[in-house]
Each structure stands twice: as structure tokens, then as C-alpha cells.
Design a protein around this motif. Structure first.
Motif: not given
Lengths: 169, 122
Positions: B59, B38, B71, B66-67, B63, B42, B35
Motif C-alpha cells: 500500500m 493504516a 477513519r 485514501e484509506r 493509498e 485506525e 497497510r
């Protein structure tokens, strides 16, 4: 360079599993802590101060693999190191078992800390010890088989990568 | 010229330290789970390479892939997976999601450095 012949899958899966744990631990500790050798027998000073415990669960097997570390008292990362060793060892065993069609998923590591951590063995569990220049490692492996295992080598294109392998896409 | 920024995403401090030691000459940023990783990917366009574990709390590495698909703040970001996992199916999945490489732990420091240089070469 002498290469040890991989043993044939044993009809007794528990013994095969424990053999893979011992071999994987020997290889891992030797690589990360050069000079590490198996201990002949357990001793009081092998009781760890930090331990990492990793659970695993698959369609036919479940259990846990733990690594307790003694020595290296000035190592600020000893707890994390125990977790990572347990994680890497469980991953190594996972890859080895995958080659004979036995799969499991790995849980995040749990840390145990104390003055003298000793994990008791039961009939279907086993403990291995290794002594390195700085650390002493105690590995405990527990296995529960709840469905017929039926070991069978996987197809070559399903063979997992080995430790240290690198692929760039 | 500023050093290339690499993000290391792993719940193990031991691994994060080992990667930092291996990647001499790079600037390192660290995240302790998918998390956090990510969010950094981002939010920061200066990250050139992310080195990411698979099995992490909150996460996982898959995952995360995928997130962040489509992005990432840096559209040229490269992602290298560093993990104990080695099964072809999961490697294939990571590749489909945009990962550019895979290393099975424990890693060889020189190999990791060479891979980082190759992936961040302009």
C-alpha cells in the motif's frame, strides 16, 4: 558558495540521463557519507556485497538504477542501505528529468546479496563509482528509450521540490 | 507526562532508524508498509503524528491517505509525508487527502524535529 550551472538539455537524451545519474549520485553520496569522492577507475575491491536495484517505467523511457555497496561489513543495515540509496537516487533522477518534461514511475527496490556483486555494462548503460570513508558505491544505470523524448522545461509551477525541502500545509 | 507517540511508515529500516534518531524526545512506533501503517492509525488513538513514505509495497502512502480518510482513531492525527517524490501534482493530492506536510528525502534531522514539534504542539 559555488553553484554549478545546470547543463542545457542535451539532444542526446541518453547522455543527458547518464549525466543526471552521475551528478545525482555524487550529490547524494556526499550528503549521506561526507568525504565520498568519485573513484578514478573501477577496481576489484569495488565489487559490492549488497546491491539495491530499482526499476522505472514511463510513457517514453524505462530502465533501472542499481547501487552496489562494498565495505562496512559490520553494518547490519547494509542491504537495506543499498536499497534505500537506489530508491533515493532513482527519485532524485526522476525529479531532475521531470524538470525537462520526462516522467517515470519507480518500482520497489529489489535486494541482491552475494560475495562479489558486479553489474555488467552494455553500450547504452553506464557505471559510476564513488569511494567514501566506510563504504564504496558502484552505481549502474540502464536506459531504454522507446518513444521520442522531446525534452522541454516544465512551467515554474510544475517544478518539483528539491531534496531536503520541507512544506507544511 | 508521556512522550508524544509518532508512527513512522517506511519500507526502509535505514530511514525508520534515521527518523527515530532525529526525533529525540518522542516515542516511536514503526510500520514497514502502508497497510501496517493504516491498521495502526485506525486502531490506536494515541498516535499524534504519522510520518509516511509514498512508494512502498502492499500500500503506497497515497493509498494509505485514501484509506484512513475519516477513519483514524485519533481525529487530531497529523500526517507528514517523507519521500523522494517532489512533483506538485502528487503533493496536491496528498494535501487534498489530509496530509499536513511534505519532506523530500534525504531529510535534514533538525528540520524534521522542528516540523514534528510544530505539528504535535497542543
Amino acid at each position: 558558495m559555488q553553484i554549478d550551472k545546470e547543463p542545457e538539455p542535451d539532444p542526446n537524451f541518453e547522455r543527458y540521463f547518464l549525466h543526471q545519474v552521475e551528478e545525482a549520485a555524487r550529490a547524494l553520496f556526499s550528503l549521506l557519507d561526507p568525504g565520498t569522492e568519485p573513484c578514478a577507475r573501477l577496481a576489484e575491491d569495488l565489487r559490492g556485497k549488497s546491491a539495491g536495484v530499482v526499476g522505472f517505467f514511463g510513457p517514453r523511457v524505462r530502465g533501472s538504477i542499481s547501487v552496489a555497496i562494498a565495505g562496512g561489513d559490520s553494518d547490519p543495515l547494509r542491504e537495506d542501505r543499498a536499497n534505500e540509496l537506489a530508491n533515493q537516487l532513482t527519485g532524485r533522477v526522476k525529479n531532475r528529468l521531470w524538470r525537462v518534461g520526462v516522467a517515470y514511475e519507480i518500482a520497489p527496490p529489489v535486494t541482491l546479496r552475494g560475495r562479489q556483486i558486479s553489474i555488467t555494462s552494455r553500450e547504452n548503460e553506464s557505471r559510476f563509482c564513488f569511494k567514501g570513508p566506510i563504504h564504496t558505491y558502484s552505481v549502474h544505470a540502464a536506459l531504454d528509450v522507446f518513444a521520442e523524448v522531446g525534452m522541454k522545461p516544465v512551467a515554474p509551477d510544475e517544478t518539483p521540490l528539491d531534496e531536503g525541502d520541507l512544506l507544511l500545509f | 507526562m508521556n512522550p508524544t507517540l509518532v508512527l513512522v511508515i517506511d519500507d526502509s529500516a535505514t530511514v525508520r532508524n534515521e527518523v527515530a534518531t532525529a526525533l529525540a524526545g518522542f516515542e516511536l512506533l514503526q510500520a514497514t508498509n502502508g497497510r501496517e501503517g493504516a491498521e495502526l492509525i485506525e486502531g490506536r488513538a494515541d498516535i499524534a503524528l504519522a510520518i509516511c513514505d509514498i512508494n512502498m509495497p502492499e500500500m503506497t502512502g497515497i493509498e494509505l491517505l485514501e484509506r484512513i480518510e475519516g477513519r483514524a482513531a485519533n481525529p487530531e492525527l497529523k500526517i507528514l509525508m517523507l519521500t523522494t517524490e517532489g512533483q506538485p501534482s502528487i503533493i496536491k493530492r496528498a494535501r487534498q487527502l489530509g496530509a499536513k506536510g511534505w519532506i523530500v528525502k534525504p531529510f535534514n534531522a533538525q528540520q524534521l524535529l522542528a516540523a514534528a514539534r510544530k505539528l504535535t504542539a497542543t
